[in-house]
Scaffold this active site. Structure first.
Site, short mmCIF file in Angstrom:
data_model
loop_
_atom_site.label_atom_id
_atom_site.label_comp_id
_atom_site.label_asym_id
_atom_site.label_seq_id
_atom_site.Cartn_x
_atom_site.Cartn_y
_atom_site.Cartn_z
N GLU A 284 -60.21 -23.37 35.84
CA GLU A 284 -60.24 -22.58 34.61
C GLU A 284 -61.37 -22.97 33.66
O GLU A 284 -62.02 -22.11 33.09
CB GLU A 284 -58.91 -22.72 33.86
N HIS B 90 -44.63 -23.60 32.45
CA HIS B 90 -45.07 -22.24 32.76
C HIS B 90 -44.49 -21.21 31.81
O HIS B 90 -44.47 -20.03 32.11
CB HIS B 90 -44.69 -21.87 34.20
#
Lengths: 391, 369
Positions: B92, B161
């Site tokens: 990322e 998450h």
């Protein structure tokens, strides 16, 4: 000690002088080719290095001298301005490293992109920035290249292919690979030079970006300006492997004497050709900064004064070019001294003019937050006192 | 193991969303009206914007050959090719930085985060490289980029998450932060985001992808765009204002139905835009109803509701007949056990209870665990 020893310029010239006596006096406007050997050969990692014979001209050598003298003067003047409290915050000076800036410019065009970290004043100048823009920005005035809103670390010149000026160590590397990505996407046959230091060389995002650049064959050239100190930490204390040109592993690399403008030029030209055909390459510029990390750092708690003065004596980039100019009879001592005086004059004039430049208007606090602000409200410290509609 | 988690594949290889029950429509469809899932709305928006502008490209993990981790980018690789639909490695920080650099040079990247939890690995580029550049360069370097992906709680995916990032990103000047609710929002806001010259954080919701909503012919037009910075009044009312965004808009509407049966007329505002925040619409509504409940899935401290409350207190203090109420996610990392998870996110009952509190000033009873 991390510094490698190099043959001195005098040793180089000892090799050249017998030939010179046969040369005619070359005028400073001459564009006929002179071939000079770099001080040290290039070392390659997974690539055959270019020749150490570099073609140049009297004109080019003179421009190197002029440009580096200007850069040197600008940085020294910035030191004084900082001590006089006219420059605030951070100020990272580049004196000693000028050869990287001028050598690179000699090998590329303004359509190629350069992006660097916060030691950006001289790169800015090389990309077409003016002294006035530079000093005004340093002093936070409206004639600055970022209209006073960026400061020392955030110089930009987009039309000159200079994308900043970045304060977060290592961030400029993926950004630079992104510039290369765009260049490839647009098929524009240009490259991006992403400059970073030996400190940033250990950043994870470098390897993430390098992986993608290699995977997608991007025209990205990663240039490690190894001045051997990441702030106050010597390279051997920060990197298990300080052979930064080898750290790309599957990406080829070249180690270059970063104090030799001609070597830098040769390496950058070689790298550009390589990157356009084969994707990324790493250049490690072996260079040195005379100042500390920034103006807050005396630069002597982690290195000796002897080391600093040793490099200044043996490897100074401007002195190297001066000796070449004298040896090839392109200019004499007085002419070169005059150029330095002229540089000093230009810098002094720019500073005087920059001092007259006003601070930005208060309304500028709220400009450029967005390109398109839709008239949205923004607030000052006391939102009942100061509000603005973003343009 | 983490790679499997990130693809959120149930055992047997069926993506988890395929098993979920599609929620019922929240309002009746217009006569002969079309319906569209949020997923298809996003897909069509991406498709149209990529078709209209060759500098728009999509990059992220699994956006290409996998057709998108949540199938939002289905078919785009086939249509536009690997130059414009780019599968990235799981890096990322690297690919977000590269996308921002590409935007500096004039491309218009759409970066997909598989979930916004992973955007934290790239947050320096979102904030320092993207959001601040136009300001620091005094307009020289603009960043026409969109960061999109599912945000907030899903179902049973645990603490790492499930975080909602609306408050963090919306606090940053230089960013625009959008949060669509229904398909019309998804289409109109994503198209607006891609066309916008500034960095936009586009917060989707995984549980909404499969939900179908009516969609007007106007919204289906390829030129359809919603304005950035304008909230929508989803349901008019006069007794209490309920402000929500994303999935919580659906819950707020359900709460409004329940409240209506008990004689409380709730006005439901769908924020659509977290930054810029449509303070004008919220304040106008509260000046009418005199009561406010804010609803969000994220953590309570320094959240979106806190900002809205501050705005009301600053602008419309005299109009309040009751303290502002906040319904938020619980102040704990998201637990896995189903019963605890249910307690960790707002439920419709919570919104109803809070709205009633604003109307009757009843003393709330705190649950002691």
């Amino acid at each position: 000690m991390a510094l490698s020893t190099h043959r001195t310029t005098t040793a180089l010239l000892r090799h050249l002088t017998p030939a010179i006596s046969y040369l005619r006096h070359i005028s400073t406007d001459s564009t006929s080719t002179i071939t000079v050997e770099t001080s040290v050969p290039f070392t390659g990692h997974k690539i055959d290095p270019p020749s150490r014979s570099v073609d140049t001209t009297a004109q080019e050598l003179m421009s190197f001298f002029r440009d580096m003298a200007l850069m040197r003067r600008m940085e020294i003047a910035a030191d004084s301005l900082y001590k006089a409290k006219l420059i605030r915050g951070f100020c990272h000076l580049y004196d000693g490293q000028e050869a990287v800036a001028v050598g690179m410019e000699a090998a590329i065009t303004r359509k190629d992109c350069i992006i660097t970290a916060y030691r950006d004043h001289c790169i800015f100048l090389g990309r077409g920035g003016t002294l006035l823009e530079s000093f005004s920005e340093l002093m936070g005035r409206k004639d600055g290249c970022s209209k006073g809103k960026g400061g020392s670390m955030h110089f930009y010149k987009k039309e000159g292919g200079f994308y900043g000026g970045h304060g977060i160590v290592g961030a400029q590397i993926p950004l630079g690979c992104g510039l290369a990505f765009a260049q490839k996407y647009k098929n524009d046959e240009n490259v991006t030079f992403t400059l970073y230091g030996d400190g940033a060389a250990n950043q994870g995002q470098l390897f993430e970006a390098l992986n993608m650049a290699a995977l997608w064959d991007l025209p990205a050239i990663l240039v490690c300006e190894n001045n051997h100190y990441g702030m106050g930490t010597a390279e051997w204390r920060a990197a298990k492997s300080p052979a930064y040109y080898k750290r790309g592993d599957y990406v080829p690399g070249l180690k270059v004497d970063g104090m030799d403008a001609l070597a830098v030029k040769q390496a950058c030209r070689f790298a550009k050709e390589h990157a356009l055909k084969n994707g990324p390459i790493i250049l490690e510029m072996d260079t040195y900064r005379y100042h500390g990390h920034s103006m807050s750092d005396p630069g002597s708690t982690y290195r000796t004064r002897d080391e600093i003065s040793g490099v200044r004596q043996e490897r100074d980039p401007i002195e190297r070019v001066r000796k070449l100019l004298l040896a090839y009879d392109i200019a004499n001592e007085k002419e070169l001294k005059d150029i330095e005086k002229e540089a000093r004059k230009q810098v002094d004039e720019a500073i005087a003019k920059a001092k007259e430049s006003p601070l930005p208007e208060p309304s500028e606090l709220f400009t450029n937050v967005y390109v398109k602000g839709y008239g949205v409200e923004s607030f000052g410290a006391d939102r009942k006192e100061i509000r603005a509609a973003l343009p | 193991m983490s790679a499997i988690l990130r693809k959120i594949i149930a055992p047997g290889g069926i993506p988890a969303w395929g098993i979920r029950v599609i929620a019922s429509r929240t309002y009746s469809s217009s006569a002969g009206g079309k319906e569209m899932t949020v997923r298809d709305a996003l897909n069509s928006a991406l498709d149209e914007e990529m078709s209209a502008d060759p500098s728009v490209l999509l990059m992220g993990e699994e956006v290409g050959e996998y057709q998108g981790a949540y199938k939002v980018s289905k078919g785009l690789l086939d249509k536009y090719g690997p130059k414009r639909v780019i599968d990235t490695p799981i890096t990322e920080a690297g690919f977000t930085g590269m996308a921002v650099g590409a935007a500096y040079h004039g491309l218009r990247p759409v970066v997909e985060f598989m979930t916004f939890n992973f955007s934290m690995q790239a947050i320096d580029h979102i904030i320092n490289s993207a959001a601040k550049s136009n300001y620091m360069s005094s307009g020289q370097i603009s960043v026409p980029i969109v960061f999109r992906g599912p945000n907030g709680a899903a179902a049973g995916v645990g603490a790492q998450h499930s975080q909602c990032y609306a408050a963090w990103y919306a606090s940053c000047p230089g960013l625009k932060v959008l949060a669509p609710y229904n398909s019309e929002d998804a289409r109109g806001l994503l198209k607006a985001a891609i066309r916008d010259p500034d960095p936009v954080v586009f917060l989707e919701n995984e549980l909404l992808y499969g939900e179908s909503f009516p969609i007007s012919a106007e919204a289906l037009d390829s030129s359809f765009c919603l304005p950035i910075g304008k909230a929508k009044i989803e349901r008019e009312g006069k007794d209490v204002t309920i402000v929500a965004f994303s999935k919580m808009v659906g819950y707020a509407l359900k709460a409004a139905e329940i409240l209506a049966k008990e004689g409380v007329s709730a006005e439901v505002i769908n924020l659509r835009s977290i930054r810029p925040l449509d303070r004008a619409t919220i304040n106008t509504s509260v000046r009418k109803t005199n009561r406010l409940v804010t609803v969000e899935e994220g953590f309570p401290q320094h959240g979106v509701g806190a900002e809205i409350c501050a705005s009301i207190v600053e602008e419309s203090f005299e109009y309040l007949d009751a303290p502002v109420e906040r319904i938020t996610g619980a102040d704990v990392p998201m637990p896995y056990a189903a019963n605890l998870e249910r307690m960790a996110v707002p439920q419709v009952d919570d919104i109803v209870r809070a709205a009633k509190r604003t109307c009757y000033r009843s003393v709330p009873v705190a649950v002691n665990a």
